[in-house]
Design an enzyme around this catalytic site. Structure first.
Site, PDB file in Angstrom:
ATOM      1  N   GLY A   1      61.192 -57.234  62.147  1.00 45.43           N
ATOM      2  CA  GLY A   1      61.344 -58.553  62.773  1.00 45.43           C
ATOM      3  C   GLY A   1      62.809 -58.829  63.087  1.00 45.43           C
ATOM      4  O   GLY A   1      63.286 -59.954  62.931  1.00 45.43           O
TER       5      GLY A   1
ATOM      6  N   SER B   1      64.463 -58.862  65.952  1.00 42.31           N
ATOM      7  CA  SER B   1      64.805 -59.127  67.350  1.00 42.31           C
ATOM      8  C   SER B   1      65.161 -60.582  67.642  1.00 42.31           C
ATOM      9  O   SER B   1      65.620 -60.898  68.737  1.00 42.31           O
ATOM     10  CB  SER B   1      63.631 -58.716  68.246  1.00 42.31           C
ATOM     11  OG  SER B   1      62.520 -59.546  67.981  1.00 42.31           O
TER      12      SER B   1
ATOM     13  N   GLY C   1      65.928 -64.803  65.675  1.00 39.54           N
ATOM     14  CA  GLY C   1      66.043 -65.663  64.493  1.00 39.54           C
ATOM     15  C   GLY C   1      66.778 -65.004  63.340  1.00 39.54           C
ATOM     16  O   GLY C   1      67.822 -64.366  63.521  1.00 39.54           O
TER      17      GLY C   1
ATOM     18  N   GLU D   1      57.814 -57.123  70.898  1.00 39.76           N
ATOM     19  CA  GLU D   1      58.452 -57.699  72.081  1.00 39.76           C
ATOM     20  C   GLU D   1      57.998 -56.943  73.315  1.00 39.76           C
ATOM     21  O   GLU D   1      57.597 -55.788  73.215  1.00 39.76           O
ATOM     22  CB  GLU D   1      59.980 -57.619  71.962  1.00 39.76           C
ATOM     23  CG  GLU D   1      60.557 -58.267  70.701  1.00 39.76           C
ATOM     24  CD  GLU D   1      60.393 -59.787  70.641  1.00 39.76           C
ATOM     25  OE1 GLU D   1      60.003 -60.385  71.661  1.00 39.76           O
ATOM     26  OE2 GLU D   1      60.656 -60.365  69.569  1.00 39.76           O
TER      27      GLU D   1
ATOM     28  N   ASP E   1      53.369 -53.653  66.851  1.00 41.40           N
ATOM     29  CA  ASP E   1      52.842 -54.522  65.805  1.00 41.40           C
ATOM     30  C   ASP E   1      53.175 -53.967  64.411  1.00 41.40           C
ATOM     31  O   ASP E   1      52.572 -52.980  63.967  1.00 41.40           O
ATOM     32  CB  ASP E   1      51.320 -54.630  65.996  1.00 41.40           C
ATOM     33  CG  ASP E   1      50.679 -55.511  64.951  1.00 41.40           C
ATOM     34  OD1 ASP E   1      51.420 -56.147  64.151  1.00 41.40           O
ATOM     35  OD2 ASP E   1      49.435 -55.569  64.927  1.00 41.40           O
TER      36      ASP E   1
ATOM     37  N   LEU F   1      59.360 -61.256  59.433  1.00 37.77           N
ATOM     38  CA  LEU F   1      58.331 -61.525  60.444  1.00 37.77           C
ATOM     39  C   LEU F   1      57.928 -62.991  60.419  1.00 37.77           C
ATOM     40  O   LEU F   1      57.793 -63.593  59.355  1.00 37.77           O
ATOM     41  CB  LEU F   1      57.077 -60.688  60.179  1.00 37.77           C
ATOM     42  CG  LEU F   1      57.195 -59.175  60.275  1.00 37.77           C
ATOM     43  CD1 LEU F   1      55.827 -58.545  60.099  1.00 37.77           C
ATOM     44  CD2 LEU F   1      57.791 -58.764  61.612  1.00 37.77           C
TER      45      LEU F   1
ATOM     46  N   TYR G   1      61.116 -70.603  52.872  1.00 37.76           N
ATOM     47  CA  TYR G   1      61.675 -71.937  53.045  1.00 37.76           C
ATOM     48  C   TYR G   1      61.042 -72.854  52.007  1.00 37.76           C
ATOM     49  O   TYR G   1      59.867 -72.672  51.656  1.00 37.76           O
ATOM     50  CB  TYR G   1      61.406 -72.456  54.466  1.00 37.76           C
ATOM     51  CG  TYR G   1      62.021 -73.807  54.715  1.00 37.76           C
ATOM     52  CD1 TYR G   1      63.411 -73.966  54.722  1.00 37.76           C
ATOM     53  CD2 TYR G   1      61.228 -74.941  54.886  1.00 37.76           C
ATOM     54  CE1 TYR G   1      63.984 -75.206  54.905  1.00 37.76           C
ATOM     55  CE2 TYR G   1      61.809 -76.190  55.083  1.00 37.76           C
ATOM     56  CZ  TYR G   1      63.190 -76.315  55.082  1.00 37.76           C
ATOM     57  OH  TYR G   1      63.770 -77.548  55.256  1.00 37.76           O
TER      58      TYR G   1
ATOM     59  N   TYR H   1      54.783 -78.374  54.602  1.00 37.68           N
ATOM     60  CA  TYR H   1      55.358 -77.032  54.443  1.00 37.68           C
ATOM     61  C   TYR H   1      55.027 -76.430  53.073  1.00 37.68           C
ATOM     62  O   TYR H   1      54.096 -75.659  52.943  1.00 37.68           O
ATOM     63  CB  TYR H   1      56.871 -77.014  54.727  1.00 37.68           C
ATOM     64  CG  TYR H   1      57.291 -75.607  55.040  1.00 37.68           C
ATOM     65  CD1 TYR H   1      57.352 -75.137  56.345  1.00 37.68           C
ATOM     66  CD2 TYR H   1      57.534 -74.691  54.012  1.00 37.68           C
ATOM     67  CE1 TYR H   1      57.644 -73.807  56.626  1.00 37.68           C
ATOM     68  CE2 TYR H   1      57.829 -73.363  54.274  1.00 37.68           C
ATOM     69  CZ  TYR H   1      57.889 -72.934  55.585  1.00 37.68           C
ATOM     70  OH  TYR H   1      58.175 -71.623  55.858  1.00 37.68           O
TER      71      TYR H   1
ATOM     72  N   THR I   1      64.510 -71.904  65.518  1.00 41.14           N
ATOM     73  CA  THR I   1      64.085 -70.581  65.998  1.00 41.14           C
ATOM     74  C   THR I   1      62.794 -70.792  66.767  1.00 41.14           C
ATOM     75  O   THR I   1      62.229 -71.884  66.771  1.00 41.14           O
ATOM     76  CB  THR I   1      63.810 -69.582  64.846  1.00 41.14           C
ATOM     77  OG1 THR I   1      62.687 -70.055  64.096  1.00 41.14           O
ATOM     78  CG2 THR I   1      64.997 -69.391  63.938  1.00 41.14           C
TER      79      THR I   1
HETATM   80  P1  NAD Z   1      61.529 -65.809  64.884  1.00 43.12           P
HETATM   81  O1  NAD Z   1      60.343 -66.285  65.619  1.00 43.12           O
HETATM   82  O2  NAD Z   1      62.868 -66.148  65.394  1.00 43.12           O
HETATM   83  O3  NAD Z   1      61.456 -64.212  64.717  1.00 43.12           O
HETATM   84  C1  NAD Z   1      60.284 -63.575  64.334  1.00 43.12           C
HETATM   85  C2  NAD Z   1      60.432 -62.061  64.405  1.00 43.12           C
HETATM   86  O4  NAD Z   1      59.173 -61.498  64.013  1.00 43.12           O
HETATM   87  C3  NAD Z   1      60.735 -61.509  65.804  1.00 43.12           C
HETATM   88  O5  NAD Z   1      61.633 -60.434  65.674  1.00 43.12           O
HETATM   89  C4  NAD Z   1      59.384 -60.982  66.285  1.00 43.12           C
HETATM   90  O6  NAD Z   1      59.453 -59.884  67.181  1.00 43.12           O
HETATM   91  C5  NAD Z   1      58.819 -60.506  64.961  1.00 43.12           C
HETATM   92  N1  NAD Z   1      57.357 -60.364  64.961  1.00 43.12           N
HETATM   93  C6  NAD Z   1      56.404 -61.331  65.023  1.00 43.12           C
HETATM   94  N2  NAD Z   1      55.171 -60.761  64.969  1.00 43.12           N
HETATM   95  C7  NAD Z   1      55.361 -59.425  64.852  1.00 43.12           C
HETATM   96  C8  NAD Z   1      54.508 -58.308  64.732  1.00 43.12           C
HETATM   97  N3  NAD Z   1      53.184 -58.430  64.692  1.00 43.12           N
HETATM   98  N4  NAD Z   1      55.064 -57.077  64.652  1.00 43.12           N
HETATM   99  C9  NAD Z   1      56.415 -56.900  64.696  1.00 43.12           C
HETATM  100  N5  NAD Z   1      57.263 -57.925  64.798  1.00 43.12           N
HETATM  101  C10 NAD Z   1      56.759 -59.165  64.864  1.00 43.12           C
HETATM  102  O7  NAD Z   1      61.308 -66.320  63.378  1.00 43.12           O
HETATM  103  P2  NAD Z   1      62.298 -66.821  62.211  1.00 43.12           P
HETATM  104  O8  NAD Z   1      62.297 -68.299  62.209  1.00 43.12           O
HETATM  105  O9  NAD Z   1      63.572 -66.074  62.214  1.00 43.12           O
HETATM  106  O10 NAD Z   1      61.428 -66.387  60.943  1.00 43.12           O
HETATM  107  C11 NAD Z   1      61.680 -65.226  60.169  1.00 43.12           C
HETATM  108  C12 NAD Z   1      61.422 -65.537  58.708  1.00 43.12           C
HETATM  109  O11 NAD Z   1      62.360 -66.530  58.261  1.00 43.12           O
HETATM  110  C13 NAD Z   1      60.029 -66.128  58.432  1.00 43.12           C
HETATM  111  O12 NAD Z   1      59.533 -65.614  57.220  1.00 43.12           O
HETATM  112  C14 NAD Z   1      60.312 -67.615  58.270  1.00 43.12           C
HETATM  113  O13 NAD Z   1      59.365 -68.285  57.491  1.00 43.12           O
HETATM  114  C15 NAD Z   1      61.664 -67.547  57.571  1.00 43.12           C
HETATM  115  N6  NAD Z   1      62.431 -68.813  57.608  1.00 43.12           N
HETATM  116  C16 NAD Z   1      62.645 -69.475  58.768  1.00 43.12           C
HETATM  117  C17 NAD Z   1      63.331 -70.687  58.751  1.00 43.12           C
HETATM  118  C18 NAD Z   1      63.572 -71.464  60.025  1.00 43.12           C
HETATM  119  O14 NAD Z   1      63.991 -72.635  59.936  1.00 43.12           O
HETATM  120  N7  NAD Z   1      63.341 -70.868  61.174  1.00 43.12           N
HETATM  121  C19 NAD Z   1      63.834 -71.201  57.541  1.00 43.12           C
HETATM  122  C20 NAD Z   1      63.649 -70.465  56.373  1.00 43.12           C
HETATM  123  C21 NAD Z   1      62.926 -69.272  56.412  1.00 43.12           C
END
Ligand code: NAD
Length: 387
Positions: free
Chosen positions: A47, A49, A51, A74, A110, A137, A223, A233, A273
């Site tokens: 994951g 790519s 966030g 992607e 995937d 992810l 989170y 949440y 994100t």
């Molecule tokens: P994002 O949407 O920015 O990134 C998600 C990533 O997952 C991407 O690289 C996407 O290509 C990949 N992905 C999704 N489905 C996939 C699959 N089937 N196969 C391969 N890759 C796949 O998300 P994010 O917000 O950076 O979330 C990442 C983690 O951080 C999550 O566990 C989220 O709960 C956690 N998080 C996020 C926040 C926030 O505020 N955004 C806060 C704390 C924790």
């Protein structure tokens, strides 16, 4: 063609390559400016790519000098459709990395599937074992590779229905959102998608294949957030999945102990994100939080968080600082008493008349556009670009 943002139901359907290239470069520059830190030599980012995963990859490479392998779901452009955000991010990052001599590779597909795990294993057998696995992810859907059954995650409360005021960050309109509690089946599905099962499959497989180096670490992201967002949440269906992820970290640490390794869950700050923009209530909390943290000089995005995670937690010394539950807390500034006190005050008083004064709504919206490559300073959005 000229690319303008296409937004449907708060989801941006397209991306701007030139804007995203600049945004990735900004993150790289941030890390270069902060300077080198100890860290992994070879990292696998699942994951990586967008966030938090993207920021972690940038810190591993430019901060620690690591070779990085990214696995992400992607798609490239086709016809008049732009590529996905993460595809542009990845392609730009890798061009830049190669030009600076870093070893980088991406497997698109995937991550939940056996095929992509096989492909990753084959690649690592050739390029070498890793000493860090970042699991980042955020997915709405997962097909269990063993049973073939497909699960969909939901963002719903557990037990009681839930009603709360929130804000539409696109229009600046207040709205009341209600959600019925998740059914047992929906909770189970959410845990299947966003819990630790797949993380465990990855680590088990890498251990089996001898692809984890001695002392290897793995980290997945979670989170918690304050009382204000708890019902939807932490106490909601997604919270159940995060509890499972946290329990998995303990199990993985046991299986990685033989090679002196460990697995952690890092609780990160709320940021903008693609994943976070679909969580109910969080936007109103987010626009207030951003204002408060900026005023206090504490604001961070994904790259600042990832840098601090590596520098002050994961690779800070002999032991990794964790809370009483064994979790890394890089949400420490967000959860500070004075920050949350101020957020609560503003949450009570904010309405149409003072929205722009008390919150960071405009900048929050601009940030949402920027993570899709739009509204980035210095980009000519009237210019023709090849998607
Ligand atoms: P994002 O949407 O920015 O990134 C998600 C990533 O997952 C991407 O690289 C996407 O290509 C990949 N992905 C999704 N489905 C996939 C699959 N089937 N196969 C391969 N890759 C796949 O998300 P994010 O917000 O950076 O979330 C990442 C983690 O951080 C999550 O566990 C989220 O709960 C956690 N998080 C996020 C926040 C926030 O505020 N955004 C806060 C704390 C924790």
């Amino acid at each position: 063609m000229v690319i303008r943002p296409m937004i449907r139901s708060n989801i941006c359907m397209n991306a701007h390559p030139v804007g995203l290239a600049r945004e990735v470069r900004k993150q790289i520059e941030y890390v270069k400016q902060r300077g080198r830190i100890p860290g992994p030599r070879r990292a696998l980012v699942i994951g990586g790519s967008a966030g938090y995963g993207l920021a972690s990859r940038i810190v591993a490479a430019w901060g620690c000098g690591a070779a990085t392998v990214n696995v992400a779901y992607e798609k490239p452009a086709s016809g008049s459709r732009t590529a996905t955000v993460g595809w542009y991010n990845t392609e730009f990052l890798e061009d830049q990395a190669r030009s600076e001599g870093f070893d980088v590779a991406t497997i698109y597909g995937d991550a939940f599937s056996d095929e992509i795990k096989d492909e990753t294993v084959a690649l690592l057998r050739k390029s070498g074992a890793v000493d860090l696995v970042v699991y980042s992810l955020a997915a709405p859907i997962r097909t269990d590779p063993k049973s073939g059954e497909t699960y969909r995650s939901v963002l719903k409360p557990v037990g009681e229905p839930f009603t709360a005021r929130t804000i539409d960050t696109m229009t600046g309109e207040f709205r009341t959102v209600s959600a019925e509690p998740a059914t047992e089946e929906e909770i189970e599905a959410t845990v299947k998608v966003m819990g630790g099962e797949d993380w465990q499959l990855w680590i088990d497989r890498l251990l089996e294949e001898n692809l984890l180096l001695p002392g290897a670490k793995s980290v997945a992201y979670s989170y918690i957030g304050p009382e204000l967002v708890k019902r939807v949440y932490r106490e909601g269906s997604i919270g159940k999945a995060k509890e499972h992820l946290e329990a998995t970290a303990k199990e993985l640490s046991r299986s990685m102990a033989a090679l002196d390794g460990a697995a952690y869950v890092s609780v990160n700050k709320a940021v903008v994100t693609r994943a976070s923009s679909v969580i109910p209530v969080v936007p109103l909390y987010g626009v207030i939080l951003f204002r408060v943290m900026k005023e206090m000089g504490l604001h961070e995005g994904t790259i600042e968080q990832a840098y601090r995670l590596f520098a002050d937690r994961l690779y800070a010394g002999d032991s990794v600082p964790v809370d009483e539950e064994g979790r890394i807390r890089i949400d420490d500034w967000e959860m500070r008493g004075d920050v949350q006190q101020r957020v609560r005050e503003l949450f009570e008083t904010v309405d149409d008349s003072n929205l722009r004064e008390l919150t960071d709504i405009d900048e929050y919206h601009r940030e949402f556009l920027r993570i899709h490559g739009f509204g980035v300073e210095g980009v000519d959005y009237d210019a023709d670009v090849t998607p």
